[in-house]
Design an enzyme around this catalytic site. Structure first.
Site: not given
Ligand SMILES: Nc1nc2c(c(=O)[nH]1)N[C@H]1C(S)=C(S)[C@@H](COP(=O)(O)OP(=O)(O)OC[C@H]3O[C@@H](n4cnc5c(=O)[nH]c(N)nc54)[C@H](O)[C@@H]3O)O[C@H]1N2
Ligand SMILES: Nc1nc2c(c(=O)[nH]1)N[C@H]1C(S)=C(S)[C@@H](COP(=O)(O)OP(=O)(O)OC[C@H]3O[C@@H](n4cnc5c(=O)[nH]c(N)nc54)[C@H](O)[C@@H]3O)O[C@H]1N2
Ligand SMILES: [Mo]
Length: 769
Positions: A113, A115
């Site tokens: 899993y 990105w």
């Molecule tokens: N810059 C940046 N942007 C991203 C990402 C990143 O790593 N960096 N990751 C991307 C990814 S993979 C995803 S899945 C999305 C995730 O998108 P979200 O799941 O929406 O992301 P979060 O930042 O975890 O949560 C958004 C807000 O929800 C609020 N929140 C948390 N828990 C609760 C709750 O129980 N109740 C309520 N009402 N609010 C709550 C928090 O204050 C938080 O700031 O974001 C994407 N966008």
């Molecule tokens: N506590 C907490 N944990 C969370 C979340 C949260 O809200 N709270 N959010 C969750 C969510 S929504 C998500 S989506 C996950 C995200 O978790 P991940 O998707 O696992 O996080 P990334 O750091 O984007 O990892 C991608 C990796 O791929 C590598 N990569 C990039 N390009 C290439 C390439 O071309 N080749 C190879 N081999 N590698 C490459 C990058 O260096 C990086 O290490 O985290 C989850 N974890």
């Molecule tokens: Mo995500």
């Protein structure tokens, strides 16, 4: 296009041009058509050349000396030995063959899993899947960390995933028709910087500005005030984390008590309201779910709740629920309740009304764009049908043969011998990392392809240095953004890094299927091929795009905008008999006979309030009195770019910043710029302190993504020096239904760190033997 403007390229955080001088990337500028570029692109040059790049193939010493399983208890704590490409490929291919021949393909875990990067051909995870399928198959992961609970729940109750992965009802329709947008979890612009596959233009901020100008009123229901941009002048209802289901139930209760619900809509378009109603009114358990009851749970005054219910019923209302709400204990419930509440308002399928999951969560959620296929690399198919729900990785490795519930099935964890990760970072994404360290010490062999020495690479036996996106040609696109971007190679590979595709081709050759893997195409032939296949597929939708040559030269194609706003469930509303939902009843299921039939106490047949194990209402607050919000970081994408300019500039004494409320800070003698120890029964970390009333009292915000950096890697559970919140979070499923991750249900305590500060070493090269 090199030229004066720079090399056109794209990333999850935006399209850009790279300025190249003497073979090095020296700067980046945003793509000309990006309406609101993200500053994250400026982190790329530093990350590209950072000390943390992996420069040659490496093998953990114990594995090299003793073979598979050798000194596995030192995984993550032992030195590496540099080896030649040929040697590394020989050893990896032989090990994969050994495990396949003696334990079967199922013993190879290739879920991987993560990105990866934006390019669709060099998509790391897909390349791994294609390779492993070529050798017969592997154990997969289903769902994603983003919205696992939704992926399992929504098909049962609304018959599709559209309302969580898009297209959502589009922003142009919201600006035109919506009067009130009620946002659970806000519409965080920090998250709208990102879209999986790339962002040609960031449209969320401009659309929010237009909505505001058009008079849309916003309510931000969140523990964080800044989940809604200042210019929205949103009303902030500071909700106790994880209590939204109680709040939504109370809104529903008020609608019924004041006869404001739309009975005609419920009769025609839903089933099961009559099974839900006795629970709502307290007839089944003696507790009416009214506003007074909810106020005690969610911390919002009862009169405010009643007033909001009346406003929602009195005007065109869009309910926007963030993905974060379901990344929590019982995460299925706020989603089921969102659908139920929207159904009771009766505006589902009307322009500007209804509900949507994920506005602001990614850049192109709600973007007005024609619904079309996207270019994609094909992973092929293997013969193994085994999978785990994505977040059950540590359970699987620690308990082979154990059974568990999932979506009505009883399943068994396979016995995994090889873990292969490519394009993801479980030591970023998984919960309870100290437990994951132990889990990663179980298999015989761990293989990782990575550009950087992430914690996942450090916990591998065989490490292949992968190129980054800037070192190769590709094309990028998210299924929602309106641009398909050309991604021109900007520079030569750093060190001895190779493309993932070439790494797998090298192993496929050793295993006798190179030709089937590469199909005889070179990199540029693949890029052209993917474009031309896509060109043909969208021609079936009457959309014509230029030739590959013209696309590559221009650097992008823009998909035409639709003529009118898109409204989710419009067809179903217009004709529910002809355009049935794909649920057993063909309607929205407020009560699901299927789910009820599973007999899960933690996810019964209709939405319910169930207390999370860890929240501010639980007994555990006596020991750990603050709710940890480990939300997405504004300074990077997960762990990616933590070694880049923007993220580095945000650190406090080298640690990840953590926000806490002035009263909570004062009670602990903490001030801006301090370093604090944050801990609970699962782990402890160091974080920098920012005192701010953007967070409600009782809540601390420590975003994800600081690279895991244990003080004593040989001892799981030692102090984490850098601020990775996943040493604190809990590794449990949302419920027996979806088994999704519950990162957002976590209690911690915070105290001032008075000792000497240990050095952050996460970005250093590991020890080399
Ligand atoms: N810059 C940046 N942007 C991203 C990402 C990143 O790593 N960096 N990751 C991307 C990814 S993979 C995803 S899945 C999305 C995730 O998108 P979200 O799941 O929406 O992301 P979060 O930042 O975890 O949560 C958004 C807000 O929800 C609020 N929140 C948390 N828990 C609760 C709750 O129980 N109740 C309520 N009402 N609010 C709550 C928090 O204050 C938080 O700031 O974001 C994407 N966008
Ligand atoms: N506590 C907490 N944990 C969370 C979340 C949260 O809200 N709270 N959010 C969750 C969510 S929504 C998500 S989506 C996950 C995200 O978790 P991940 O998707 O696992 O996080 P990334 O750091 O984007 O990892 C991608 C990796 O791929 C590598 N990569 C990039 N390009 C290439 C390439 O071309 N080749 C190879 N081999 N590698 C490459 C990058 O260096 C990086 O290490 O985290 C989850 N974890
Ligand atoms: Mo995500």
């Amino acid at each position: 296009m090199t030229g004066g403007k720079g090399v056109i390229h794209s990333s999850h955080w935006g399209a850009f041009r790279a300025q190249v001088k003497d073979g090095r990337v020296v700067g980046v500028t945003p793509f000309e058509k990006d309406e609101a570029p993200s500053p994250l692109i400026t982190s790329m040059p530093e990350a590209l050349y950072d000390e943390s790049r992996i420069r040659q193939p490496m093998i953990r010493k114990g594995w090299l000396e003793e073979g598979p399983g050798g000194r596995r208890h030192l995984r993550g704590a032992e030195a590496f030995v540099p080896v030649s490409w040929d040697k590394a490929l020989d050893l990896a291919a032989a090990e994969l063959k050994r495990v396949r021949d003696s334990h079967g393909n199922e013993a190879i875990f290739g879920g991987s899993y993560g990105w990866s990067s934006a390019g669709r051909f060099h998509h790391a995870r897909t390349q791994l899947h294609r390779f492993l399928n070529g050798m017969g198959g592997f154990t997969r992961q289903v769902q994603n960390y983003s919205y696992a609970a939704a992926i399992t729940l929504l098909p049962h109750i609304v018959g599709s995933l559209e309302s969580v992965q898009g297209p959502l009802s589009s922003w142009d329709g919201i600006a035109k028709y919506t009067k009130l947008m009620v946002c659970f979890g806000g519409v965080p612009l920090k998250n709208a910087q990102i879209d999986s596959g790339g962002v040609g233009s960031h449209i969320t901020q401009p659309w929010l500005e237009r909505c505001k100008q058009a008079g849309v009123e916003f309510v931000n229901i969140s523990p964080l005030r800044d989940d809604a941009a200042d210019f929205l002048q949103a009303e902030w209802l500071a909700v106790r984390p994880n209590s939204d289901t109680a709040l939504m139930l109370a809104l529903a209760h008020t609608l019924v008590a004041e006869n404001l619900h739309d009975q005609a809509f419920l009769d025609r378009y839903t089933v099961g309201f009559n099974e839900f109603l006795p629970y709502l009114l307290g007839k089944t358990d003696g507790q009416p779910k009214d506003a007074d009851w909810a106020a005690g749970l969610c911390g919002i005054p009862a009169e405010t709740i009643r007033g909001l219910a009346r406003r929602m019923a009195g005007t065109r209302t869009m309910i926007a629920t963030a993905w974060s709400l379901q990344r929590a204990d019982h995460g299925e419930q706020p989603y089921w309740m969102t659908v139920t509440l929207a159904a009771m308002l009766g505006q589902i399928g009307l322009p500007g009304g209804g509900y949507g999951f994920g506005y602001g969560c990614e850049a192109a959620m709600g973007a007005p764009r024609k619904k079309l296929p996207t270019p994609n690399m094909l992973a092929g198919r293997g013969s193994v049908d085994n999978f785990i729900p994505v977040a059950r990785i540590a359970d699987m490795l620690l308990e082979p043969g154990a059974t568990y519930d999932y979506d009505g099935e009883k399943r068994t964890y396979p016995d995994i011998r090889i873990v292969y990760w490519c394009g993801g970072n479980p030591f970023h994404h998984h919960q309870d990392l100290n437990r994951l360290v132990c889990a990663f010490r179980q298999p015989d062999t761990v293989i990782v392809n990575e550009p950087w020495w992430t914690a996942t690479a450090r916990h591998a036996d065989i490490v292949f240095p992968a190129t980054t996106t800037l070192e190769r040609n590709d094309l990028g696109s998210s299924p929602r953004d309106r641009f398909v971007m050309a991604m021109h190679k900007a520079v030569e590979p750093v060190g001895e890094a190779r493309h993932d595709h070439d790494i797998f081709a090298g192993m496929a050759e050793r295993l006798g299927f190179r030709e089937a893997f590469t199909e005889g195409r070179s990199e540029m032939e693949w890029v052209r091929h993917l474009y031309e296949v896509w060109q043909q597929r969208i021609a079936e939708h009457d959309v014509t795009v230029p030739s590959f040559e013209a696309f590559w030269e221009a650097g992008h194609v823009e998909i035409p905008a639709p003529e009118k706003p898109f409204t989710l469930f419009e067809g179903f509303r217009a004709d529910p008999d002809a355009q049935k939902l794909d649920t057993p009843s063909g309607k929205i299921e407020i009560f699901s006979r299927t789910i009820a039939g599973f007999g899960y106490d933690d996810c019964p047949g209709h939405p319910v309030w169930r207390e999370p194990k860890e929240w501010l209402g639980s007994e555990a607050v006596r020991d750990y009195s603050l709710h940890l919000m480990s939300n997405q970081p504004r300074t990077r994408l997960h762990g990616q770019l933590d070694n880049g300019t923007v993220s580095r500039a945000s650190k406090i004494q080298g640690r990840e910043p953590m926000w806490l409320h002035p009263e909570d800070a004062a009670a602990r003698g903490l001030k801006d710029g301090d370093v604090a120890r944050v801990f609970n029964g699962r782990g402890a970390l160091l974080a920098g302190v920012i005192v701010s009333d953007v967070v409600m009292k009782g809540v601390v915000q420590l975003p994800t993504g600081a690279w895991f950096d244990p003080l004593e890697p040989e001892h799981p559970g030692s102090l984490e020096k850098h601020g990775n919140p996943n040493v604190l979070t809990r590794d449990r499923g949302t419920s027996r239904l979806a088994q999704g991750p519950v990162a957002h249900s976590c209690l911690v305590e915070v105290e001032l760190w008075r000792d000497e500060l240990p050095e952050v070493t996460a970005f250093r090269q590991p020890a080399v033997a």
